[in-house]
Motif scaffolding. Sequence first.
Motif, PDB file in Angstrom:
ATOM      1  N   ALA A  48      31.489  50.884  47.348  1.00  0.00           N
ATOM      2  CA  ALA A  48      30.724  52.353  47.541  1.00  0.00           C
ATOM      3  C   ALA A  48      31.619  53.359  47.849  1.00  0.00           C
ATOM      4  O   ALA A  48      31.275  54.522  47.543  1.00  0.00           O
ATOM      5  CB  ALA A  48      29.777  51.902  48.723  1.00  0.00           C
ATOM      6  N   LEU A  49      32.822  53.089  48.330  1.00  0.00           N
ATOM      7  CA  LEU A  49      33.721  54.067  48.644  1.00  0.00           C
ATOM      8  C   LEU A  49      34.698  54.352  47.435  1.00  0.00           C
ATOM      9  O   LEU A  49      35.617  55.264  47.665  1.00  0.00           O
ATOM     10  CB  LEU A  49      34.742  53.874  49.882  1.00  0.00           C
ATOM     11  N   GLY A  50      34.378  53.928  46.353  1.00  0.00           N
ATOM     12  CA  GLY A  50      35.366  54.025  45.066  1.00  0.00           C
ATOM     13  C   GLY A  50      36.534  53.225  44.843  1.00  0.00           C
ATOM     14  O   GLY A  50      37.338  53.759  43.874  1.00  0.00           O
ATOM     15  N   ASN A  51      36.682  52.373  45.827  1.00  0.00           N
ATOM     16  CA  ASN A  51      38.043  51.356  45.674  1.00  0.00           C
ATOM     17  C   ASN A  51      37.857  50.536  44.247  1.00  0.00           C
ATOM     18  O   ASN A  51      36.756  49.946  44.261  1.00  0.00           O
ATOM     19  CB  ASN A  51      38.083  50.636  46.724  1.00  0.00           C
ATOM     20  N   PRO A  52      38.754  50.407  43.516  1.00  0.00           N
ATOM     21  CA  PRO A  52      38.962  49.544  42.251  1.00  0.00           C
ATOM     22  C   PRO A  52      38.740  48.176  42.925  1.00  0.00           C
ATOM     23  O   PRO A  52      39.115  47.763  44.043  1.00  0.00           O
ATOM     24  CB  PRO A  52      40.122  49.612  41.847  1.00  0.00           C
ATOM     25  N   ARG A  53      37.755  47.150  42.167  1.00  0.00           N
ATOM     26  CA  ARG A  53      37.491  46.127  42.614  1.00  0.00           C
ATOM     27  C   ARG A  53      38.926  45.083  42.850  1.00  0.00           C
ATOM     28  O   ARG A  53      38.928  44.175  43.850  1.00  0.00           O
ATOM     29  CB  ARG A  53      36.631  45.252  41.617  1.00  0.00           C
ATOM     30  N   GLU A  54      39.915  45.425  42.235  1.00  0.00           N
ATOM     31  CA  GLU A  54      40.927  44.697  42.381  1.00  0.00           C
ATOM     32  C   GLU A  54      41.736  45.125  43.641  1.00  0.00           C
ATOM     33  O   GLU A  54      42.619  44.228  44.012  1.00  0.00           O
ATOM     34  CB  GLU A  54      42.238  44.816  41.368  1.00  0.00           C
ATOM     35  N   ASN A  55      41.498  46.162  44.204  1.00  0.00           N
ATOM     36  CA  ASN A  55      41.874  46.699  45.507  1.00  0.00           C
ATOM     37  C   ASN A  55      41.202  46.311  46.821  1.00  0.00           C
ATOM     38  O   ASN A  55      41.577  46.413  47.790  1.00  0.00           O
ATOM     39  CB  ASN A  55      42.397  48.092  45.532  1.00  0.00           C
ATOM     40  N   CYS A  56      39.997  45.907  46.215  1.00  0.00           N
ATOM     41  CA  CYS A  56      38.961  45.451  47.485  1.00  0.00           C
ATOM     42  C   CYS A  56      39.348  43.922  48.239  1.00  0.00           C
ATOM     43  O   CYS A  56      40.079  43.393  47.885  1.00  0.00           O
ATOM     44  CB  CYS A  56      37.544  45.264  47.025  1.00  0.00           C
ATOM     45  N   PRO A  57      39.254  43.962  49.762  1.00  0.00           N
ATOM     46  CA  PRO A  57      39.105  42.799  50.320  1.00  0.00           C
ATOM     47  C   PRO A  57      38.662  41.610  49.354  1.00  0.00           C
ATOM     48  O   PRO A  57      37.664  41.799  48.752  1.00  0.00           O
ATOM     49  CB  PRO A  57      38.531  43.295  51.528  1.00  0.00           C
ATOM     50  N   PRO A  58      39.498  40.635  49.688  1.00  0.00           N
ATOM     51  CA  PRO A  58      38.928  39.337  49.102  1.00  0.00           C
ATOM     52  C   PRO A  58      37.634  38.716  49.065  1.00  0.00           C
ATOM     53  O   PRO A  58      37.101  38.963  50.422  1.00  0.00           O
ATOM     54  CB  PRO A  58      39.990  38.299  49.331  1.00  0.00           C
ATOM     55  N   LEU A  59      36.968  38.128  47.919  1.00  0.00           N
ATOM     56  CA  LEU A  59      35.877  37.259  48.233  1.00  0.00           C
ATOM     57  C   LEU A  59      36.465  35.592  48.042  1.00  0.00           C
ATOM     58  O   LEU A  59      37.746  35.461  47.870  1.00  0.00           O
ATOM     59  CB  LEU A  59      34.801  37.533  46.977  1.00  0.00           C
ATOM     60  N   MET A  60      35.659  34.727  48.201  1.00  0.00           N
ATOM     61  CA  MET A  60      36.093  33.196  47.970  1.00  0.00           C
ATOM     62  C   MET A  60      36.794  32.934  46.852  1.00  0.00           C
ATOM     63  O   MET A  60      37.979  32.357  46.658  1.00  0.00           O
ATOM     64  CB  MET A  60      34.881  32.238  48.291  1.00  0.00           C
ATOM     65  N   ARG A  61      36.267  33.685  45.631  1.00  0.00           N
ATOM     66  CA  ARG A  61      37.024  33.357  44.277  1.00  0.00           C
ATOM     67  C   ARG A  61      38.039  33.931  43.933  1.00  0.00           C
ATOM     68  O   ARG A  61      38.796  33.615  43.145  1.00  0.00           O
ATOM     69  CB  ARG A  61      35.922  33.609  43.348  1.00  0.00           C
ATOM     70  N   ASP A  62      38.425  34.864  44.551  1.00  0.00           N
ATOM     71  CA  ASP A  62      40.137  35.458  44.566  1.00  0.00           C
ATOM     72  C   ASP A  62      40.659  35.758  45.837  1.00  0.00           C
ATOM     73  O   ASP A  62      41.346  36.470  45.886  1.00  0.00           O
ATOM     74  CB  ASP A  62      39.579  36.914  43.797  1.00  0.00           C
ATOM     75  N   PHE A  63      40.662  34.779  46.778  1.00  0.00           N
ATOM     76  CA  PHE A  63      40.981  34.856  48.118  1.00  0.00           C
ATOM     77  C   PHE A  63      42.625  34.691  47.967  1.00  0.00           C
ATOM     78  O   PHE A  63      43.213  35.579  48.557  1.00  0.00           O
ATOM     79  CB  PHE A  63      40.425  33.633  49.105  1.00  0.00           C
ATOM     80  N   ALA A  64      43.209  33.825  47.279  1.00  0.00           N
ATOM     81  CA  ALA A  64      44.417  33.590  47.285  1.00  0.00           C
ATOM     82  C   ALA A  64      45.154  34.576  46.472  1.00  0.00           C
ATOM     83  O   ALA A  64      46.302  35.111  46.735  1.00  0.00           O
ATOM     84  CB  ALA A  64      44.907  32.175  46.456  1.00  0.00           C
ATOM     85  N   ARG A  65      44.742  34.862  45.273  1.00  0.00           N
ATOM     86  CA  ARG A  65      45.091  36.087  44.238  1.00  0.00           C
ATOM     87  C   ARG A  65      45.466  37.438  45.314  1.00  0.00           C
ATOM     88  O   ARG A  65      46.403  38.112  45.065  1.00  0.00           O
ATOM     89  CB  ARG A  65      44.366  36.552  43.278  1.00  0.00           C
ATOM     90  N   LYS A  66      44.514  37.663  46.058  1.00  0.00           N
ATOM     91  CA  LYS A  66      44.679  39.096  46.971  1.00  0.00           C
ATOM     92  C   LYS A  66      45.444  38.871  48.132  1.00  0.00           C
ATOM     93  O   LYS A  66      45.793  39.683  48.768  1.00  0.00           O
ATOM     94  CB  LYS A  66      43.178  39.309  47.184  1.00  0.00           C
ATOM     95  N   THR A  67      45.732  37.690  48.613  1.00  0.00           N
ATOM     96  CA  THR A  67      46.226  37.502  50.063  1.00  0.00           C
ATOM     97  C   THR A  67      47.879  37.152  49.816  1.00  0.00           C
ATOM     98  O   THR A  67      48.537  37.043  50.911  1.00  0.00           O
ATOM     99  CB  THR A  67      45.569  36.453  51.146  1.00  0.00           C
ATOM    100  N   TRP A  68      48.103  36.432  48.595  1.00  0.00           N
ATOM    101  CA  TRP A  68      49.402  35.979  48.422  1.00  0.00           C
ATOM    102  C   TRP A  68      50.397  36.773  47.543  1.00  0.00           C
ATOM    103  O   TRP A  68      51.507  36.146  47.248  1.00  0.00           O
ATOM    104  CB  TRP A  68      49.396  34.427  47.846  1.00  0.00           C
ATOM    105  N   ALA A  69      50.155  37.925  47.687  1.00  0.00           N
ATOM    106  CA  ALA A  69      50.770  38.954  46.658  1.00  0.00           C
ATOM    107  C   ALA A  69      52.460  38.980  47.095  1.00  0.00           C
ATOM    108  O   ALA A  69      53.170  39.014  46.267  1.00  0.00           O
ATOM    109  CB  ALA A  69      50.393  40.237  46.744  1.00  0.00           C
ATOM    110  N   ASN A  70      52.570  38.829  48.452  1.00  0.00           N
ATOM    111  CA  ASN A  70      53.989  38.995  48.856  1.00  0.00           C
ATOM    112  C   ASN A  70      54.322  37.875  49.795  1.00  0.00           C
ATOM    113  O   ASN A  70      55.297  37.548  50.708  1.00  0.00           O
ATOM    114  CB  ASN A  70      54.085  39.896  49.936  1.00  0.00           C
ATOM    115  N   TYR A  71      53.743  36.520  49.366  1.00  0.00           N
ATOM    116  CA  TYR A  71      54.071  35.380  50.147  1.00  0.00           C
ATOM    117  C   TYR A  71      53.581  33.914  49.270  1.00  0.00           C
ATOM    118  O   TYR A  71      52.681  34.296  48.456  1.00  0.00           O
ATOM    119  CB  TYR A  71      53.147  35.223  51.354  1.00  0.00           C
ATOM    120  N   THR A  72      54.266  32.972  49.438  1.00  0.00           N
ATOM    121  CA  THR A  72      53.846  31.929  48.719  1.00  0.00           C
ATOM    122  C   THR A  72      53.804  30.618  49.767  1.00  0.00           C
ATOM    123  O   THR A  72      54.942  30.486  50.477  1.00  0.00           O
ATOM    124  CB  THR A  72      55.155  31.577  47.453  1.00  0.00           C
ATOM    125  N   PRO A  73      53.006  29.915  49.693  1.00  0.00           N
ATOM    126  CA  PRO A  73      52.910  28.768  50.715  1.00  0.00           C
ATOM    127  C   PRO A  73      53.795  27.496  50.360  1.00  0.00           C
ATOM    128  O   PRO A  73      53.191  26.320  50.118  1.00  0.00           O
ATOM    129  CB  PRO A  73      51.363  28.045  50.768  1.00  0.00           C
TER     130      PRO A  73
END
Length: 337
Positions: free
Chosen positions: A17-42
Amino acid sequence: MRHLIIGAGATFAEACALGNPRENCPPLMRDFARKTWANYTPHPLLERYLNELGFTDLGIDPRELFYNLEEAGTANVERFMEYCWQNRHLKFPELSERVPNGFISGGRISVAGAVEAPISLGEEFWENFLYHGIGSPIQFLTIQCFFENGVGWKDLSLSKAIARSLGQGDLVLNLNYDTVFELALEQLGQPFSYAPNVAQNGEVVICKPHGSLNMVSNNNGFMFGQPSWLGMPQPSGYRSFSGLIPPRLNKQYNQHPISKIIIQSVQNRMPDELIFWGIGLTDSDVDLVELYKAWSKNMPSVTVINPDIGVAEKIAAILRLSVRHYPDLSAWQAGCP
């Protein structure tokens, strides 16, 4: 007495609603890893997990394979984190050995308070995962979407719209790590307190059994900071993000002492109304489902605000109650008596 239950879909809707691109929004379950592991690998559990799924060619970066599997629904971050939890004590390569690109080697980055609140022996991987693979990236996404330099926190209009319906004695079960809803309450001037603290002077109770960016802990206890403080820098003697409960399978609140204390303080409440906003029930929500059943046992129906009618149907089937379904907050406001 009203209970509002909010999940990742609520924060996502606010960010959009604030106009953020979907790819920059906080994660949902279906893209949780993609959005939280950008600078980290387990590493190395990610490689071992993918091998156990039958993959031998992991490519240059195993994260990309997992992201694709996550998007296709073949892999699930809950199952992977359950695997990590069960294998968190495994021996790891010497820190001098080469690690994959993107991996933050050597455990957590030292920050104020790290010496006073040491990590227990054998918990290095898990604490590192919480810190770099969940807490820090969600903190970054929260600031990126909801804060404007020179202005401050943006107007959280969606959260404020539903928060206006809350008052003394009401409770918000917030399943998100971010503090967006609490910031909205502050913008409204609505006082609140975090469970297990006892609400007073017109306060709304905020219950966050999954933890929160603004919660810190050590071996003696935990505390919540102001919602505008997102965990860093951590105060001396405390560990930031160590209270977060990742979205893993088979997690139970009794397994986590902080969550157990928080949930026990609210589980015997008997609300008159139950509203679900942005909630998508997952396989790991066993404890939550029992809580919802207890809260709603004397209700004829509950309210679900979610664009996916399938979620409303699932909640209706689980609670064995009729559901008033609204695709978004505007529809809910229009339908409110």
